[in-house]
Design a protein around this motif. Structure first.
Motif, PDB file in Angstrom:
ATOM      1  N   ALA A   1       7.218 -36.240  35.435  1.00 56.62           N
ATOM      2  CA  ALA A   1       7.673 -37.297  36.339  1.00 56.62           C
ATOM      3  C   ALA A   1       8.423 -38.385  35.570  1.00 56.62           C
ATOM      4  O   ALA A   1       9.491 -38.840  36.002  1.00 56.62           O
TER       5      ALA A   1
ATOM      6  N   ILE B   1       4.206 -39.522  40.130  1.00 55.75           N
ATOM      7  CA  ILE B   1       3.506 -38.365  40.681  1.00 55.75           C
ATOM      8  C   ILE B   1       2.031 -38.743  40.820  1.00 55.75           C
ATOM      9  O   ILE B   1       1.550 -39.647  40.121  1.00 55.75           O
TER      10      ILE B   1
ATOM     11  N   LYS C   1       1.844 -42.618  48.515  1.00 52.30           N
ATOM     12  CA  LYS C   1       1.092 -41.960  47.456  1.00 52.30           C
ATOM     13  C   LYS C   1       0.096 -42.958  46.864  1.00 52.30           C
ATOM     14  O   LYS C   1       0.312 -44.179  46.873  1.00 52.30           O
TER      15      LYS C   1
ATOM     16  N   SER D   1       3.055 -31.918  47.872  1.00 55.53           N
ATOM     17  CA  SER D   1       3.518 -33.289  47.671  1.00 55.53           C
ATOM     18  C   SER D   1       3.935 -33.575  46.227  1.00 55.53           C
ATOM     19  O   SER D   1       4.930 -34.282  45.997  1.00 55.53           O
ATOM     20  N   SER D   2       3.207 -33.041  45.248  1.00 55.71           N
ATOM     21  CA  SER D   2       3.567 -33.297  43.852  1.00 55.71           C
ATOM     22  C   SER D   2       4.855 -32.565  43.482  1.00 55.71           C
ATOM     23  O   SER D   2       5.716 -33.107  42.767  1.00 55.71           O
TER      24      SER D   2
ATOM     25  N   THR E   1      11.470 -38.778  41.855  1.00 54.20           N
ATOM     26  CA  THR E   1      10.999 -40.124  42.187  1.00 54.20           C
ATOM     27  C   THR E   1      10.562 -40.921  40.962  1.00 54.20           C
ATOM     28  O   THR E   1      10.486 -42.151  41.015  1.00 54.20           O
TER      29      THR E   1
ATOM     30  N   SER F   1       7.654 -34.574  44.707  1.00 59.51           N
ATOM     31  CA  SER F   1       7.937 -35.749  43.884  1.00 59.51           C
ATOM     32  C   SER F   1       8.863 -35.402  42.725  1.00 59.51           C
ATOM     33  O   SER F   1       9.820 -36.142  42.429  1.00 59.51           O
TER      34      SER F   1
END
Length: 334
Positions: free
Chosen positions: A312, A278, A79, A266-267, A275, A270
């Motif tokens: 995030a 982001i 990322k 993908s976001s 994780t 996350s």
């Protein structure tokens, strides 16, 4: 050529797995639990035609490889928020015959957004941009799912900031033999800016769920309209939607193959994986930055960036924020 996949997650795992399946030499670079799983059990790539297990060399950094080879190609698939650290780690590595990776080796940015190429060009002399249309999911450590068929993805590729060369053509030829279409494009950033506009939906679906409602789609259109306005103000060209649609045609379809519904992009992944980071700062945040530079208000993208970053940090689950809350926060900005 040997391909070093720096960031063997969803996109990196799919690209690396398909390259290996076609007979190309691949080394996977991963961290933490992903490194442990890949090292112990190989890369398990789930595709519509079945699961393929690739037992490939796996490293958690450049040191185990010793001097890099003169025919190495670095594929940066982390990322964007992790790009600077990866570039610093790999750029200084010596290459057999003299020089460093930053001086001699090609580096391909296979990432969303448009910032990594700028970061890379500060370090590497040979930078290539890749526009990634590749539906892939990180399922669990060691397992990546690629849903696309008959092609796994479409990967426009060119020199950054513009142009093509023999290296780009050679990489594209290897990808074309690996279940990808890989058009070589002198104006590759035009494709990446178009993908940036589409990726403005990423934060929205991450915080409020996959876009299915009319209200959610309407909010994405507002975010995209801001993006188009700031790109126009900045004089930045992007590929029109009808040209994108013609390029994709029926080349990539999503076909369920194991009864498991496909999640978000993908976001969304996350937040789903918790994780703690982001990529919103380099998607909606790119539009916010250009808006501030060129005097164009971007309240929709401002709020989406803020909510995604907070989700995030707090490790909230994907889709936890009601859409009505987002809309109210945006409308309150005027």
């Amino acid at each position: 050529m040997r391909y070093l996949i720096i960031g063997a997650g969803a996109v990196g795992g799919a690209v690396g797995g398909r390259l290996a399946q076609a007979g190309h030499e691949v080394v996977l670079v991963a961290r933490g639990e992903q490194y442990k799983a890949l090292h112990a059990d190989g890369l398990r790539l789930q595709t519509p035609e079945g699961q393929h297990t690739h037992r490939l060399p796996v490293v958690d950094g450049p040191e185990p490889l010793g001097p890099l080879r003169a025919d190495d190609v670095l594929i940066l698939a982390v990322k964007t928020q992790d790009s600077a650290a990866a570039l610093a780690t790999w750029g200084a590595r010596p290459v057999a015959g003299g020089g460093t990776a930053a001086q001699r080796l090609p580096l391909v940015c296979a990432q969303n957004g448009v910032e990594s190429e700028r970061l890379a060009l500060r370090v590497f002399q040979r930078v290539y941009a890749m526009c990634v249309w590749l539906p892939a999911t990180f399922v669990e450590p060691g397992v990546v799912r690629a849903d696309g068929t008959p092609l796994t993805g479409i990967l426009h590729l060119g020199r950054y900031p513009e142009g093509v060369d023999d290296t780009a053509r050679a990489i594209a030829a290897d990808l074309e033999r690996s279940r990808f279409e890989a058009p070589v494009a002198a104006d590759v950033m035009r494709w990446k800016y178009a993908k940036l506009l589409a990726n403005l939906a990423n934060s929205l679906e991450a915080v409020s769920g996959v876009l299915t409602s009319e209200e959610g789609i309407a909010l994405f259109r507002r975010a995209r309209a801001e993006g188009e306005a700031v790109l126009a103000a900045a004089g930045i060209a992007y590929t029109p939607q009808d040209e994108e649609q013609r390029a994709r045609a029926e080349k990539i379809r999503f076909e369920p193959f194991d009864g498991t519904p496909r999640g978000g992009g993908s976001s969304w992944q996350s937040l789903h994986r918790g994780t703690g980071t982001i990529e919103a700062d380099y998607l909606n945040g790119e539009i916010a930055l250009l808006g501030r530079l060129h005097g164009v208000p971007t309240p929709v993208n401002d709020v989406l960036q803020e909510y995604a970053d907070e989700a995030a940090r707090q490790r909230r689950p994907a889709g936890a924020t009601p859409l009505a809350e987002l809309i109210a926060a945006i409308d309150a900005r005027g």
